[in-house]
Write an enzyme that holds these catalytic residues in place. Structure first.
Site, PDB file in Angstrom:
ATOM      1  N   GLN A 161      18.639 -18.014  28.014  1.00 41.33           N
ATOM      2  CA  GLN A 161      19.661 -18.593  27.145  1.00 41.33           C
ATOM      3  C   GLN A 161      20.960 -17.822  27.354  1.00 41.33           C
ATOM      4  O   GLN A 161      21.012 -16.606  27.155  1.00 41.33           O
ATOM      5  CB  GLN A 161      19.219 -18.535  25.682  1.00 41.33           C
ATOM      6  CG  GLN A 161      20.038 -19.436  24.781  1.00 41.33           C
ATOM      7  CD  GLN A 161      19.483 -19.531  23.376  1.00 41.33           C
ATOM      8  OE1 GLN A 161      20.191 -19.228  22.410  1.00 41.33           O
ATOM      9  NE2 GLN A 161      18.225 -19.936  23.241  1.00 41.33           N
ATOM     10  N   ASN A 205      26.090 -35.869  18.570  1.00 36.70           N
ATOM     11  CA  ASN A 205      25.756 -34.975  19.680  1.00 36.70           C
ATOM     12  C   ASN A 205      24.621 -35.538  20.526  1.00 36.70           C
ATOM     13  O   ASN A 205      24.642 -35.444  21.764  1.00 36.70           O
ATOM     14  CB  ASN A 205      25.381 -33.595  19.148  1.00 36.70           C
ATOM     15  CG  ASN A 205      26.567 -32.812  18.649  1.00 36.70           C
ATOM     16  OD1 ASN A 205      27.707 -33.088  19.015  1.00 36.70           O
ATOM     17  ND2 ASN A 205      26.322 -31.819  17.812  1.00 36.70           N
ATOM     18  N   GLY A 217      33.324 -24.925  19.473  1.00 39.76           N
ATOM     19  CA  GLY A 217      34.008 -26.037  18.807  1.00 39.76           C
ATOM     20  C   GLY A 217      35.336 -26.395  19.428  1.00 39.76           C
ATOM     21  O   GLY A 217      35.906 -27.450  19.105  1.00 39.76           O
ATOM     22  N   GLN A 265      23.727 -36.803  15.171  1.00 36.21           N
ATOM     23  CA  GLN A 265      23.554 -38.072  15.871  1.00 36.21           C
ATOM     24  C   GLN A 265      24.635 -38.283  16.921  1.00 36.21           C
ATOM     25  O   GLN A 265      24.357 -38.810  18.006  1.00 36.21           O
ATOM     26  CB  GLN A 265      23.540 -39.216  14.855  1.00 36.21           C
ATOM     27  CG  GLN A 265      22.295 -39.201  13.974  1.00 36.21           C
ATOM     28  CD  GLN A 265      22.361 -40.152  12.809  1.00 36.21           C
ATOM     29  OE1 GLN A 265      23.455 -40.564  12.380  1.00 36.21           O
ATOM     30  NE2 GLN A 265      21.213 -40.519  12.253  1.00 36.21           N
ATOM     31  N   TYR A 283      19.632 -15.053  11.881  1.00 32.41           N
ATOM     32  CA  TYR A 283      20.490 -16.183  11.544  1.00 32.41           C
ATOM     33  C   TYR A 283      20.520 -16.393  10.026  1.00 32.41           C
ATOM     34  O   TYR A 283      19.485 -16.512   9.378  1.00 32.41           O
ATOM     35  CB  TYR A 283      20.019 -17.458  12.224  1.00 32.41           C
ATOM     36  CG  TYR A 283      20.317 -17.530  13.703  1.00 32.41           C
ATOM     37  CD1 TYR A 283      21.111 -16.577  14.333  1.00 32.41           C
ATOM     38  CD2 TYR A 283      19.798 -18.551  14.486  1.00 32.41           C
ATOM     39  CE1 TYR A 283      21.379 -16.652  15.686  1.00 32.41           C
ATOM     40  CE2 TYR A 283      20.065 -18.637  15.843  1.00 32.41           C
ATOM     41  CZ  TYR A 283      20.850 -17.674  16.441  1.00 32.41           C
ATOM     42  OH  TYR A 283      21.111 -17.743  17.787  1.00 32.41           O
ATOM     43  N   SER A 320      17.937 -13.589  26.704  1.00 36.72           N
ATOM     44  CA  SER A 320      19.290 -14.077  26.448  1.00 36.72           C
ATOM     45  C   SER A 320      20.289 -12.940  26.596  1.00 36.72           C
ATOM     46  O   SER A 320      19.968 -11.786  26.319  1.00 36.72           O
ATOM     47  CB  SER A 320      19.343 -14.659  25.021  1.00 36.72           C
ATOM     48  OG  SER A 320      20.638 -15.079  24.678  1.00 36.72           O
ATOM     49  N   ASP A 321      21.479 -13.266  27.063  1.00 37.53           N
ATOM     50  CA  ASP A 321      22.605 -12.334  27.053  1.00 37.53           C
ATOM     51  C   ASP A 321      22.253 -10.988  27.677  1.00 37.53           C
ATOM     52  O   ASP A 321      22.401  -9.928  27.059  1.00 37.53           O
ATOM     53  CB  ASP A 321      23.094 -12.136  25.607  1.00 37.53           C
ATOM     54  CG  ASP A 321      23.417 -13.455  24.924  1.00 37.53           C
ATOM     55  OD1 ASP A 321      23.703 -14.438  25.644  1.00 37.53           O
ATOM     56  OD2 ASP A 321      23.372 -13.521  23.687  1.00 37.53           O
ATOM     57  N   ARG A 368      26.157 -29.524  11.113  1.00 36.14           N
ATOM     58  CA  ARG A 368      26.142 -29.275   9.675  1.00 36.14           C
ATOM     59  C   ARG A 368      25.906 -30.554   8.881  1.00 36.14           C
ATOM     60  O   ARG A 368      25.742 -30.505   7.662  1.00 36.14           O
ATOM     61  CB  ARG A 368      27.445 -28.601   9.245  1.00 36.14           C
ATOM     62  CG  ARG A 368      27.495 -27.120   9.580  1.00 36.14           C
ATOM     63  CD  ARG A 368      28.802 -26.486   9.145  1.00 36.14           C
ATOM     64  NE  ARG A 368      29.887 -26.874  10.037  1.00 36.14           N
ATOM     65  CZ  ARG A 368      31.159 -26.539   9.840  1.00 36.14           C
ATOM     66  NH1 ARG A 368      31.502 -25.842   8.782  1.00 36.14           N
ATOM     67  NH2 ARG A 368      32.087 -26.900  10.694  1.00 36.14           N
ATOM     68  N   LEU A 393      29.793 -26.349  23.376  1.00 38.30           N
ATOM     69  CA  LEU A 393      31.070 -26.912  22.929  1.00 38.30           C
ATOM     70  C   LEU A 393      32.160 -25.855  22.858  1.00 38.30           C
ATOM     71  O   LEU A 393      33.229 -26.083  22.283  1.00 38.30           O
ATOM     72  CB  LEU A 393      30.909 -27.579  21.562  1.00 38.30           C
ATOM     73  CG  LEU A 393      29.891 -28.713  21.487  1.00 38.30           C
ATOM     74  CD1 LEU A 393      29.902 -29.339  20.107  1.00 38.30           C
ATOM     75  CD2 LEU A 393      30.156 -29.766  22.553  1.00 38.30           C
TER      76      LEU A 393
END
Length: 357
Positions: A184, A303, A218, A301, A61, A158-159, A295, A215
């Site tokens: 995950q 979320n 997004g 908050q 990351y 994961s995945d 970000r 989400l």
């Protein structure tokens, strides 16, 4: 109403985690977007102050910035935070053994993560993505060795195809090895195909589900429109969030239609669309904790306030109707009245309750 302090057991382990996890792929600006060090620290502090305890990162990351930032932020409170990171993404594109699920990749990645994080143990280590080449018995044996060494406390994956996860979990159970506590996977109102096999498998085998991208990249926040559907998208982490939503397949006509239903429910409840989308994932009893990213502290908050959302039956029906997916074979076939009649005759049989761990 759920609170952040309403901790949940992760799968059939004894590890307590908060219902919302903090994803830190936004910590660092190396990919062209994200939060700088100061904003990342404020987000991290606000999450812990709200009662959260599970912080999620990965070796790649923001080119390692995310892990290094976390290493700084953890000083003085390491033991109270559940730190999750991942391996398998390559650390050197020119080295064939610097990535993948094999033992050599695993060892190098864990040592680098420990250094970045400034710690001598990782609470939860995931195999980040299945490479399709490493034998599954090598993966689970290597991960179990790390737990026995004390460098890793709990294991996640994961995945990865459901049948591979199930095979490794079974091998671990039979041999008395440490097994997976967490799975995950991408799971949202836009991506529900994980309900076919992965999530039922995890529920049956005692693996806690942690959705990523709840989400829908997004899209479920309602911020995109048909004007954003243009061709293109970047397969690289470097690019705009819209590029990634296009490339990941969430920013589509169908995705926008689902987002519209989410916005409608949010308007009726007097909350944001993002809060509705997050709260919906927590309706699934197999979900232990949903990943949230931010970000800014304000986004975080907002979320976290998803925990205050309460649906009635009509809201859930609206969301179900907008987002339903075909479960495919054999699931759809086995639900046909003809097939059920053949297997149960004229009897009425109450289904076995879902497992709880």
């Amino acid at each position: 109403m759920t609170r952040m302090e309403d901790y949940r057991l992760l799968g059939r382990s004894g590890l307590r985690v908060s219902p919302l996890s903090l994803g830190t792929m936004t910590f660092g600006e190396a990919w062209g977007w994200g939060a700088d060090r100061n904003d990342s620290k404020r987000i991290f502090d606000a999450y812990l102050d709200a009662g959260g305890n599970l912080v999620d990162t990965a070796n790649i990351y923001t080119d390692g910035e995310s892990e290094r930032y976390l290493g700084e932020f953890l000083r003085g409170r390491r033991d109270s935070v559940v730190v999750a990171t991942k391996y398998a993404a390559t650390r050197d594109p020119l080295d064939p053994n610097a990535g993948g699920g094999g033992r050599k990749s695993l060892r190098g990645s864990v040592e680098a993560s420990l250094k970045n994080l400034g710690t001598d143990y990782i609470d939860l280590l995931y195999l980040h993505a299945w490479d399709g080449m490493t034998p599954s018995d090598e993966v689970i044996a290597s991960l179990a060795d790390l737990v026995r060494s004390g460098k890793v406390l709990y294991l996640g994956i994961s995945d990865t195809p459901a049948w591979e996860v199930a095979r490794m979990q079974t091998i671990a159970d039979i041999r008395g090895w440490p097994s997976f506590a967490a799975l995950q996977v991408e799971y949202s109102l836009i991506e529900r195909t994980t309900e076919r096999d992965l999530i039922p498998m995890a529920n049956e085998l005692g693996i806690g589900v942690i959705p990523w991208s709840p989400l829908g990249g997004g899209v479920l926040t309602g911020k995109y429109s048909a004007a954003d559907l243009g061709a293109g998208g970047s397969d690289s982490p470097v690019g705009t969030r819209r590029d990634h939503a296009r490339a990941s397949g969430t920013l589509t006509v169908r995705g926008l239609e689902i987002a519209e239903a989410v916005v409608d429910v949010a308007r009726e409840l007097g909350v944001t669309a993002a809060q509705v989308a997050l709260a919906w994932t927590l309706e699934n009893p197999a979900v232990a904790s949903s990943l949230i990213g931010a970000r800014t502290v304000e986004q975080l908050q907002q979320n976290i306030s998803a925990l205050d959302v309460t649906f009635d039956a009509s809201h859930l029906e609206t969301l179900q109707a907008a987002s339903a997916v075909d479960l495919g074979f054999p699931h759809e076939f086995l639900m046909r009245p003809m097939v059920r009649g053949v297997t149960t005759g004229h009897s009425t049989v109450r289904p076995r309750p879902s497992r709880t761990w």
